[in-house]
Enzyme design. Structure first.
Site, PDB file in Angstrom:
ATOM      1  N   TYR A 125     -10.159  -0.704   2.446  1.00 56.04           N
ATOM      2  CA  TYR A 125      -9.662  -0.611   3.822  1.00 56.04           C
ATOM      3  C   TYR A 125      -9.273   0.806   4.206  1.00 56.04           C
ATOM      4  O   TYR A 125      -8.863   1.595   3.362  1.00 56.04           O
ATOM      5  CB  TYR A 125      -8.418  -1.487   3.975  1.00 56.04           C
ATOM      6  CG  TYR A 125      -8.564  -2.614   4.971  1.00 56.04           C
ATOM      7  CD1 TYR A 125      -9.346  -3.720   4.678  1.00 56.04           C
ATOM      8  CD2 TYR A 125      -7.927  -2.567   6.205  1.00 56.04           C
ATOM      9  CE1 TYR A 125      -9.473  -4.760   5.589  1.00 56.04           C
ATOM     10  CE2 TYR A 125      -8.051  -3.608   7.116  1.00 56.04           C
ATOM     11  CZ  TYR A 125      -8.817  -4.695   6.801  1.00 56.04           C
ATOM     12  OH  TYR A 125      -8.941  -5.718   7.699  1.00 56.04           O
ATOM     13  N   ASP A 147       0.802  -1.222   0.000  1.00 57.61           N
ATOM     14  CA  ASP A 147       0.000   0.000   0.000  1.00 57.61           C
ATOM     15  C   ASP A 147       0.839   1.278   0.000  1.00 57.61           C
ATOM     16  O   ASP A 147       0.371   2.322  -0.442  1.00 57.61           O
ATOM     17  CB  ASP A 147      -0.957  -0.003   1.197  1.00 57.61           C
ATOM     18  CG  ASP A 147      -2.062  -1.052   1.014  1.00 57.61           C
ATOM     19  OD1 ASP A 147      -2.232  -1.544  -0.115  1.00 57.61           O
ATOM     20  OD2 ASP A 147      -2.746  -1.374   1.997  1.00 57.61           O
TER      21      ASP A 147
HETATM   22 CU    CU Z   1      -7.538  -7.310   7.565  1.00 59.03          CU
END
Ligand code: CU
Length: 638
Positions: free
Chosen positions: A385, A301
């Site tokens: 997320y 990320d």
């Molecule tokens: Cu997770």
């Protein structure tokens, strides 16, 4: 309160780039004859000044400001690293690179989704599943990794994972189109291949999170206000924060988001350095499910997307409560246009309970002090997320890093009546696959100067000959002398910690002054030796790495991990096995959060938290918290 970021005159070499500086840098690149018509801006960041320039800087001295720009030439797939001098108004260097892929550019997220929705082959695959309304289809662009797929060669590719809304605004992750993935060429925005490997029933149970879908919020939550009638105890001047003997500078890059620079603690008349620079320098999320869709899922990320590129604009009363000072940031899009990011960094102070207390049981004399911390944080959204990165500075000399994980599981599909041990069933035909989140924080320490060492301390039982009653134990200290000796893992059974010590300064007992790095939750990866991710994210296999400072060594999985075969970064550098004793060192602390999902993680995961602590250990001659003022409500002033 916020800052407008309009200045072109920096007051310190580490000041974050202003919008004007970024614009000026983009302008210099565009005006250069080497700038081609098909070049896109991948990132625009401050070119880090030499460490000596920062350490020796005196206020008012001239500052040479430079900007690093990464360009992607879509016409031939080349990458260009350009450095421009803002102060000099010129291009300083221009290097063309072949065979690397810069991070995914923000614009490419949307271009990939549009390309997939418009592709006739994809439409046919969706029609087979009874889905014809492309407006309801979403495609998450997952980095393709490196699996020997012929399409990975010489293409800038992304792997699209598919979901479908039942109605606009609902939670599409409740309806994965598992078994169907799409390889997309980001240079041409064309679908290269559709991998239609398995058809699952589309789940029908909704799992919504938008307030438009949630009736009857629970009653009884009364107002809770944080009031600081005289304002907070910190001051912010530009990017510099001063609070309760702490002094630090906020930095920002498109890759790391928040950076903590030049942390000092004022001890009496002494301004003592603690950290030169700290940031989340890489994170990797490997999935642990062998199914056709999940087996290739992993994301870097930081290196493949960029946390700063994906940062949220924070809102008072929602993300942050109380007396907040925000700092604005900005990023650049593919065309080099400035995209403002108002209120990206949050600064505030918090009460964190008692700091110390003692009651004399004979006299009933009581002393108790409350403890506060300064919080500097930001939050980013990486697809499904959210990650909140928080740095805490305490009045008792501690520094804490906390990462909060929340958001929505990246789900998979199941056949009727099927379940998978590689995940947790969340509803009919739906499961959350097992995965892990690894975070690597780069900590460039400066404990009373740049020359530092690392000592590992393990608690051991005393040998028999000096332990007649069998009760004795002590802390066994081992200096980690070289890079390979300093590749370490946690050991909770020996209470293992690593102490960073000064090569020059001693405490009142003659010991080296130091700070200890204390691990929190941690784990190792389960991927095998032969796996692709073992090569690409080799840094995950140790919890601690120590390297000598090198201005060019910043990224644990290499500078360009996107589509990279692996081996770069920490494993490569440390093969030199350089000395890390009594020199300018960098610690890399890796922490893993294991995620076997539960039903309660759905539809939005309540915050999970992971972190580590840097705690003074012989840095001060006694508790630095003794001078905390007594609260006037419980201890009337004498
Ligand atoms: Cu997770």
């Amino acid at each position: 309160m916020n800052d407008k970021q309009t200045s072109l005159a920096a007051s310190h070499p580490l000041d974050r780039l202003s919008e004007n500086e970024s614009s000026a840098a983009v302008g210099l690149v565009k005006a250069d004859s080497r700038f081609g018509p098909k070049m896109r801006f991948g990132s625009v960041n401050l070119c880090a000044p030499e460490k000596s320039e920062v350490i020796n800087f005196t206020e008012g001295s001239p500052i040479d400001r430079a900007v690093d720009i990464v360009l992607l030439d879509v016409s031939d797939g080349s990458t260009h690293e350009v450095t421009v001098s803002i102060t000099g108004g010129s291009v300083r260097s221009w290097e063309r690179l072949e065979g690397v892929q810069p991070s995914v550019i923000l614009d490419e997220f949307f271009e990939a989704e549009t390309a997939v929705r418009n592709d006739p082959g994809f439409r046919a695959a969706m029609a087979k599943r009874g889905i014809t309304d492309m407006e309801l289809v979403t495609v998450d662009p997952w980095s393709a990794g490196h699996y020997g797929d012929p399409l990975e060669q010489n293409n800038r590719v992304i792997r699209g994972l598919v979901w479908v809304h039942d109605k606009p605004g609902d939670n599409q992750y409740a309806r994965p189109i598992d078994g169907l993935t799409v390889m997309i060429d980001l240079a041409t925005s064309k679908v290269l291949r559709i991998d239609d490997e398995r058809v699952f029933p589309v789940p029908t149970e909704s799992a919504d999170w938008s307030r438009n879908f949630i009736d009857n919020p629970r009653p009884g939550v009364k107002p809770l206000e944080i009031v600081q009638p005289e304002g907070p105890s910190f001051t912010v001047a530009g990017d510099r924060i001063s609070w309760q003997k702490w002094d630090l500078r906020v930095g920002w890059t498109t890759r790391e988001g928040l950076v903590i620079n030049t942390v000092t603690y004022t001890d009496g008349d002494d301004v003592r350095p603690v950290l030169y620079r700290a940031s989340l320098s890489e994170m990797t999320v490997p999935y642990g499910d062998p199914s056709v869709t999940q087996a290739r899922k992993n994301a870097f990320d930081v290196g493949e997307y960029g946390l700063g590129m994906l940062a949220n604009s924070l809102k008072l009363g929602c993300d942050c409560l109380g007396e907040i000072h925000y700092l604005d940031a900005h990023v650049c899009d593919a065309a080099g246009n400035i995209i403002p990011l108002p209120q990206a960094i949050c600064i505030h102070e918090e009460d964190v309970g008692i700091g110390w207390k003692h009651t004399d049981f004979r006299t009933e004399d009581v002393e108790v002090r409350r403890l506060r911390r300064l919080v500097v944080s930001f939050i980013c959204t990486v697809g499904n997320y959210e990650y909140g990165i928080y740095w805490h500075f305490y009045q008792d000399g501690r520094i804490e890093n906390e990462i909060k994980l929340t958001g929505i599981l990246s789900t998979g599909g199941l056949d009727d009546g099927e379940s998978s041990r590689y995940g947790t069933s969340l509803g009919p035909n739906l499961y959350g696959p097992n995965h892990q989140h690894f975070f690597c924080t780069r900590i460039d320490t400066q404990i009373d100067g740049t020359a530092n060492s690392v000592v590992e301390v393990n608690t051991v039982a005393a040998p028999e000959n000096e332990n007649p009653l069998g009760n004795a134990f002590y802390g066994e200290q081992t200096v980690l002398q070289t890079e390979q000796q300093a590749q370490r893992r946690i050991d909770p059974m020996t209470g293992r910690f690593w102490k960073v010590t000064s090569a020059v300064r001693k405490n009142k007992m003659g010991g080296a002054t130091g700070y200890k790095l204390m691990a929190g939750e941690n784990i190792l990866p389960f991927a095998t030796k032969d796996s692709s991710i073992r090569q690409r994210a080799g840094y995950m296999w140790n919890h601690l790495w120590v390297t000598p400072y090198d201005r060019e060594q910043n990224w644990p999985a290499g500078k360009y991990p996107n589509q990279h075969a692996g081996g770069a970064g920490l494993p490569e550098w440390t093969s030199a096995n350089r000395s890390v004793e009594n020199t300018d060192i960098v610690l890399w602390y890796v922490m893993g959060h294991n995620h076997l999902p539960s039903l309660e993680d759905w539809p939005v995961m309540p915050v999970a938290s992971i972190g580590f602590t840097l705690k003074p250990s012989g840095f001060f001659d006694q508790s630095p918290a003794m001078d905390l003022p007594a609260s006037s409500t419980c201890h009337p002033q004498k």
